[in-house]
Design a protein around this motif. Structure first.
Motif, PDB file in Angstrom:
ATOM      1  N   GLY A 185       0.602  11.470  -7.386  1.00  0.00           N
ATOM      2  CA  GLY A 185       1.804  11.360  -7.531  1.00  0.00           C
ATOM      3  C   GLY A 185       2.551  11.519  -6.243  1.00  0.00           C
ATOM      4  O   GLY A 185       3.889  11.273  -6.337  1.00  0.00           O
ATOM      5  N   SER A 186       1.990  11.308  -4.987  1.00  0.00           N
ATOM      6  CA  SER A 186       2.715  11.283  -3.917  1.00  0.00           C
ATOM      7  C   SER A 186       3.513   9.996  -3.736  1.00  0.00           C
ATOM      8  O   SER A 186       2.946   9.017  -4.033  1.00  0.00           O
ATOM      9  N   LYS A 187       4.676   9.951  -3.113  1.00  0.00           N
ATOM     10  CA  LYS A 187       5.499   8.842  -2.912  1.00  0.00           C
ATOM     11  C   LYS A 187       5.495   8.311  -1.354  1.00  0.00           C
ATOM     12  O   LYS A 187       5.405   8.952  -0.663  1.00  0.00           O
ATOM     13  N   GLY A 188       5.292   7.021  -1.530  1.00  0.00           N
ATOM     14  CA  GLY A 188       5.267   6.417  -0.027  1.00  0.00           C
ATOM     15  C   GLY A 188       6.372   6.197   0.550  1.00  0.00           C
ATOM     16  O   GLY A 188       7.698   6.365  -0.059  1.00  0.00           O
ATOM     17  N   GLY A 189       6.523   5.635   1.652  1.00  0.00           N
ATOM     18  CA  GLY A 189       7.689   5.708   2.321  1.00  0.00           C
ATOM     19  C   GLY A 189       8.539   4.553   2.613  1.00  0.00           C
ATOM     20  O   GLY A 189       9.410   4.122   3.058  1.00  0.00           O
ATOM     21  N   ILE A 190       7.939   3.254   1.799  1.00  0.00           N
ATOM     22  CA  ILE A 190       8.250   2.053   2.097  1.00  0.00           C
ATOM     23  C   ILE A 190       7.914   1.008   0.547  1.00  0.00           C
ATOM     24  O   ILE A 190       6.937   1.540   0.215  1.00  0.00           O
ATOM     25  N   HIS A 238      -7.304   5.030   3.259  1.00  0.00           N
ATOM     26  CA  HIS A 238      -7.053   6.194   4.113  1.00  0.00           C
ATOM     27  C   HIS A 238      -5.814   6.948   3.957  1.00  0.00           C
ATOM     28  O   HIS A 238      -5.838   8.091   4.343  1.00  0.00           O
ATOM     29  N   SER A 239      -4.874   6.219   3.671  1.00  0.00           N
ATOM     30  CA  SER A 239      -3.483   6.848   3.665  1.00  0.00           C
ATOM     31  C   SER A 239      -3.492   8.041   2.641  1.00  0.00           C
ATOM     32  O   SER A 239      -3.638   7.949   1.572  1.00  0.00           O
ATOM     33  N   GLU A 240      -3.182   9.115   3.339  1.00  0.00           N
ATOM     34  CA  GLU A 240      -3.055  10.328   2.164  1.00  0.00           C
ATOM     35  C   GLU A 240      -2.121  10.235   1.246  1.00  0.00           C
ATOM     36  O   GLU A 240      -2.373  10.860   0.172  1.00  0.00           O
ATOM     37  N   ILE A 241      -0.871   9.654   1.227  1.00  0.00           N
ATOM     38  CA  ILE A 241       0.011   9.308   0.277  1.00  0.00           C
ATOM     39  C   ILE A 241      -0.563   8.302  -0.737  1.00  0.00           C
ATOM     40  O   ILE A 241       0.301   8.034  -1.649  1.00  0.00           O
ATOM     41  N   GLU A 242      -1.579   7.486  -0.378  1.00  0.00           N
ATOM     42  CA  GLU A 242      -1.727   6.131  -1.143  1.00  0.00           C
ATOM     43  C   GLU A 242      -3.097   6.650  -1.823  1.00  0.00           C
ATOM     44  O   GLU A 242      -3.175   7.512  -2.813  1.00  0.00           O
TER      45      GLU A 242
END
Lengths: 860, 342
Positions: free
Chosen positions: B108-113, B145-149
């Motif tokens: 459920g982490s949200k991205g920044g863009i 690899h993105s933690e929030i993705e």
């Protein structure tokens, strides 16, 4: 082995090193890959091209010749990609060049990235500037419409015009002037209603003025970016490096070619050398094979020779030139009794018996020196001390210079042969029963005695002794007792005689004594008396006491004759006188006796006409196969049917006929008569067997016997196999040369000839070989000497073996008992003749005998 | 004799081979073309001089790799908790985006863009808003690899893929070295390069079918060009071939706080001049990829057009202008697999 291994390892290492060198050279020579080279050149050019395209695109975009950035971006990206390719420097450039190239690439990359960044800035600035440039005229139009009546129009109008011009120029001074104009205008008070339009106008004007120099600068910078310079130096560096590598590779290539040529030459040389070696090897192999083969053949031969050497029955001795024994064969050891090691190193003198004198050996050596060969009979001594005869042949072996290197002696022990010969000789000259000289020897002794006595001017005497009524003893007490008596009598007579005198048995109970060198004729009477006394003493034989008397006739030489024949005949005549006058007496042959011998003269005159009157007859005695008893042939024996005296045996009239020169006619008649009889038998349908006719010595010497036989055969139409001839042994000896010639003629005519009375003549075995006779007749005296325990077997066996070895068959005469026949058969005798089978018979009786004889008596 | 003859031939043959070898090596640079004509640079002009051009056809790529890429693209096993596939945020049925202001990653982490569309991404000159990936391959590794993705890594992904017999088989068919990180990325990128959307009404218009445009659309296109939109939104994608400052003419961030994402390319280069600079996004399929801008501040095309006019062009567009331009923008929606994107 170790050396070879190291040598091989060295060669292998050298080969390996060479292979590595070749591969290394190959790689080096091919290192400057043209494909790689052209790839790199192309990359360099691509990069330059892309760079130029970027410049062109920037200019095109800036000049509004192109309205999008797709091409520009693509070329920027392309130049980046090409940069990566250019960074991949071909492997063949040397390290120094590579380092320089890499440094240059790094600079180039920095330049290109910087240029890309400039392009990025150009894009952004250009977009904004372009937008403002496009929008400014429209804004200006709006602004000017709104301020159509305003005082601002004049000042702004000029500014706007200048702005519109600016967009088509790059003059920096004008930009500066416009900036000043603009800042002046900004300070101008503007009515509120026109502010918004003015603001828009000034916003875009500001952008245009601000961006214009920036863009100009960017376009210039992009165009002036040192990429081209870097690329050029990169290209130069690379080209130089490539040329260096290329030169190096060419060097390697030349080296490779040189090495390949060297290898090729080496291979060719190696091939030729190998080929040469191979041919040599083939030749050598062939030569070796040939040598091996000849060696093998030689070895075979040597083995054969060695076999001959070891297995020969003859002794063999090999000596060095000095005569020292080098080798002997087993037969040598067997004969001499010496072991090989006992004689090797010695000379054959070890064996000397001393029977040969020094002269003998000188002769021998002289012959060896001159001719290289010697052979002869020699007496040697065995280890046991026994002396024996041997037949020795010595051959010298020479080297190339003709020097004697060895002597080879081959010898046969002829002891046994000698013994046989001696025995035969003895038998030939002696009476088998008593051992006394026989008639043959007697004749010799008589001749000698006559000669000797004449030289001494003395007399010689021949005493003919006959035992009185001896036949009675044989008839009543048997042959055995008779023989014993004869032996005893001969012993007594011998004892009574001198050493120098000779006593001979003539056959039957007749003895002849020869007395040489008598001082007076009376001495003979004295001896005769002594002999009569000796003979007349009683005999104790087989439990009987026997008394036998004798009658003696004396003939003296030279008064009563000087020839053997004369003396013997006269002595015989005298003996008959003694018998006629009462027996147990002696008589001289004197004139009165000559008168008394008138009967003989009458006989002689009758003999002359006997042929004409047809008084001669032929009796036939069968010859049978020794084993089966089958009839094989017959001997024709002459008989004289005397009109007054009855049947006279040949012993009485044949010598007379010879003496009177009648024998030739008698012989011719016999041949003819036998032939005629054969024809008669053939005509009568009887199976014919060969008939043997006796040929006397005189006839043989005087007549053309072959011619006689040929004529008879022709006349009676007979084949040669039906008539045989029998000759006496002594006959041949008298004229050996002529006899041999006649015998060869007969053989050519296929007339079979048998040697009669064998053993009674001067039989020399070696002489026999000269005469082509087909058969040998063993004299009956030998046969009759065979007693029940087979005492004479050895001699008879020797004779038979000898005859067989010379290709003759053997006929035994006078076979009277089964014992005799049995022994003869056992020793291989071929035919037999004698009373055991049949006595001589007239022709008609012969036919009857044959007819009655259903079953021949088989030997028991 | 025949033996020696044979040997002679062998030796001669070997010699000849050696000689030929040597001769072949010697003139290697004589035989080879000394001055190979360098092929004229394969620089087919990628674009015409005009501001815009039709979308090209999808490239011809190995079908096995493309098919494999599609499966991987849709495979949630690439994420840490195996719940989120690439397609999770780049829904191919929804214009290649999630239509959210910012994407929601694993847990459920949200991205920044705002997530850009995956359609035509292969034709973008760089990837991400800030251009931090030069290629699709680089891009694909990012979200994984993105933690929030997707919050994943290769150590987790590869064993999962290797456990799948079908993947093992298909990878071996498509790649000599089978399942590797490089091959996974290559397969995904290969698939993404096929996500080209040709045949939009605009393209048909460009190809001469002028009848496909309504009057408004035609007018919109005219204004689009006249107002200077094509300064940046040019080329075949109408954008995606340059960077530009968001607020090139008028400051966009004047009345709100600045986030890290707002810094744009500055985050990549660190250069002041790159502050607020973003890749100019392609306007292809723009009608199906709302919301707009990196911060998703424009929910509609109209809002976006207004913002663009004001901040990028320095003009305030009238309602009619906006409506006509939007009408034009709606003609830019292309087809994928024969169907117009929705």
């Amino acid at each position: 082995m170790l050396n070879r291994l190291t040598g091989n390892r060295g060669q292998l290492l050298a080969l390996g090193a060479l292979a590595v060198l070749l591969v290394w050279l190959f790689i080096k020579a091919g290192a400057v890959s043209p494909a790689e080279h052209y790839r790199y050149l192309r990359d360099l050019r691509d990069l330059g091209q892309a760079d130029i395209e970027v410049n062109a695109d920037v200019l095109a975009v800036h000049a509004e010749l192109r309205l999008n950035y797709d091409g520009l971006i693509a070329h920027v990206q392309r130049s980046r990609d090409d940069l990566d390719a250019v960074a991949r420097i071909p492997a063949f450039v040397d390290a120094e060049t590579r380092a320089a190239l890499l440094a240059q690439v790094v600079e180039l990359k920095a330049t290109i990235l910087a240029k890309a960044a400039m392009v990025d800035r150009f894009q952004r600035a250009n977009s904004v500037w372009r937008n403002s440039v496009d929008y400014f005229p429209r804004t200006a139009e709006v602004f000017l419409k709104q301020t159509a009546t305003s005082r601002l129009q004049a000042s702004y109008g000029r500014f706007i015009r200048d702005m519109l011009v600016l967009s088509r120029t790059t003059d920096p001074e004008r930009v500066t002037a416009l900036q000043k104009q603009m800042s002046d205008l900004v300070q101008t008070r503007v009515p509120e209603a026109e502010r918004a339009a003015l603001e828009h106008l000034m916003l875009h004007a500001g952008i245009i003025i601000a961006r214009h120099p920036e863009l100009d600068q960017l376009v210039r910078d992009i165009g002036a970016a040192s990429t081209t310079k870097h690329l050029e130096s990169l290209t130069q560096l690379y080209t130089a490096g490539h040329e260096r590598s290329q030169r190096l590779a060419t060097g390697y290539r030349l080296l490779l070619v040189a090495l390949a040529l060297v290898l090729l030459i080496y291979a060719a040389l190696a091939y030729w050398r190998h080929e040469g070696d191979r041919l040599e090897l083939v030749t050598a192999h062939r030569e070796l094979s040939e040598r091996f083969e000849s060696q093998r053949v030689a070895e075979e031969r040597v083995r054969l020779y060695a076999n001959v050497f070891s297995h020969a029955h003859e002794g063999m001795t090999i000596t060095d030139p000095a005569g020292h024994i080098v080798a002997v064969n087993p037969a040598f050891c067997g004969i001499t009794g010496y072991a090989a090691e006992e004689v090797i190193g010695h000379t054959p003198a070890l064996l000397q018996s001393g029977r040969q004198d020094a002269y003998f050996y000188e002769q021998m050596w002289s012959a060896l020196r001159d001719t290289g060969v010697w052979s002869g009979e020699i007496w040697n001594r065995r280890k046991s001390g026994e002396v024996y005869p041997e037949w020795l042949s010595i051959t010298a072996i020479c080297d190339e210079q003709g020097r004697h290197t060895h002597y080879i002696g081959v010898f046969a022990d002829i002891t046994e042969r000698k013994e046989v010969e001696q025995r035969i000789h003895f038998l030939a000259h002696h009476d088998a029963l008593t051992g006394l000289p026989n008639r043959l020897l007697l004749e010799d002794r008589i001749e000698q005695a006559v000669l000797k006595s004449r030289r001494r001017n003395k007399a010689a005497a021949v005493l003919f002794l006959d035992l009185d009524h001896f036949k009675n003893i044989n008839d009543t007490l048997g042959h055995n007792v008779g023989d014993q008596l004869l032996v005893e009598a001969s012993r007594r007579v011998t004892d009574a005689l001198r050493e120098t005198d000779t006593l001979s048995r003539q056959g039957g109970d007749e003895f002849v004594a020869v007395l040489a060198e008598l001082d007076s004729p009376q001495d003979a009477a004295h001896v005769a008396r002594k002999l009569l006394a000796a003979v007349g003493s009683p005999y104790h034989l087989a439990g009987h006491e026997l008394v036998v008397t004798g009658s003696i006739g004396i003939a003296l030489s030279p008064d009563d004759g000087e020839t053997v024949t004369d003396l013997l005949r006269n002595a015989d005549t005298a003996m008959y006188r003694a018998k006629e006058e009462g027996r147990n007496a002696f008589r001289y042959y004197d004139s009165g006796m000559n008168f008394a011998a008138l009967g003989e003269l009458l006989l002689e005159s009758h003999l002359r006409s006997a042929l004409d009157r047809g008084e001669l007859l032929l009796y036939y005695q069968p010859k049978v196969d020794a084993v089966s008893g089958h009839l094989i042939g017959a001997e024709a024996l002459m008989r004289w049917q005397h009109p007054e005296q009855g049947l006279i045996p040949p012993g009485r009239f044949i010598p007379l006929a010879e003496e009177r020169g009648l024998i030739g006619a008698f012989g011719a008649w016999a041949i003819n008569a036998a032939s005629r009889q054969q024809r008669a038998w053939l005509d009568a349908g009887l199976a014919a067997v060969p008939v043997a006719v006796n040929v006397s010595a005189q006839q043989f010497a005087q007549e053309d016997v072959p011619q006689l036989v040929a004529a008879a055969l022709k006349e009676h139409r007979l084949t040669p196999n039906l008539i045989d001839l029998e000759l006496t042994e002594s006959l041949l000896m008298r004229n050996a040369k002529q006899a041999g010639e006649v015998l060869r003629q007969l053989r050519a005519m296929q007339i079979s000839v048998a040697l009669d009375d064998f053993g009674t003549g001067y039989s020399s075995l070696s002489y026999l070989e000269q005469f082509p006779v087909q058969a040998l007749k063993i004299d009956q005296s030998f046969v009759q000497a065979i007693n029940p325990d087979g005492g004479e077997a050895k001699l008879i066996a020797a004779i038979i073996a000898l005859a067989h070895s010379m290709g003759m068959y053997v006929i035994a005469e006078g076979v009277e008992t089964d014992t005799q026949r049995h022994l003869l058969v056992r020793h291989g005798c071929d035919q037999c003749q004698g009373y055991l089978f049949a006595k001589p018979m007239p022709a008609n009786e012969f036919v009857d005998w044959l007819a009655n004889r259903k079953q021949p008596p088989a030997p028991r | 004799m025949s033996l020696s003859k044979t040997r002679l031939w062998i030796t001669a043959g070997a010699g000849a081979i050696l000689l030929v070898l040597a001769l072949l090596l010697l003139p290697a640079d004589w035989l080879a073309p000394r001055d190979t004509a360098i092929e004229p640079a394969a620089f087919a002009q990628p674009a015409s001089a005009a501001a815009v051009a039709p979308v090209p056809s999808p490239p011809d790529l190995p079908p096995a790799r493309v098919a494999l890429g599609e499966r991987l693209f849709r495979d949630p096993r690439l994420s840490a908790d195996q719940t989120l596939a690439c397609a999770g945020c780049h829904d191919l049925a929804r214009g290649g985006v999630d239509r959210l202001p910012v994407s929601i990653g694993v847990g459920g982490s949200k991205g920044g863009i705002n997530a850009p569309t995956v359609f035509n991404a292969g034709l973008n000159f760089v990837q991400f808003w800030d251009g931090r990936a030069a290629t699709l391959e680089e891009q694909a590794a990012g979200p994984i690899h993105s933690e929030i993705e997707m919050a994943s890594d290769w150590a987790r992904i590869l064993p999962r893929l290797k456990a799948d017999g079908e993947y093992v088989r298909d990878f071996v068919t498509a790649y000599p070295d089978g399942i590797t990180a490089t091959n996974v990325l290559d397969a995904i990128a290969s698939f993404e390069r096929t996500l080209v959307t040709p045949n939009s009404r605009f393209d048909r218009y460009l190809n001469g079918e002028s009848a496909v445009f309504t009057a408004d659309e035609l007018e919109g296109y005219q204004r689009f060009r006249d107002y200077g939109c094509t300064s940046c939104h040019q080329g075949r994608l109408l954008g995606a071939n340059m960077y530009q400052k968001f607020g090139a003419v008028r400051d966009y961030y004047l009345h709100r706080p600045i986030t890290k994402a707002d810094l744009g390319r500055y985050n990549v280069t660190g250069r002041d001049e790159d502050r607020h600079v973003f890749k100019v996004p392609s306007l292809r399929n723009v009608a199906v990829t709302a919301p707009y801008f990196h911060d998703a501040s424009a929910a509609t095309l109209e809002q976006a057009v207004v913002v663009m006019g004001r901040h990028q062009l320095g003009r305030d567009l009238g309602q009619r202008d906006v409506a006509q331009i939007v009408a034009f923008l709606r003609t830019l929606t292309g087809e994928w697999r024969g169907k117009v994107l929705e």
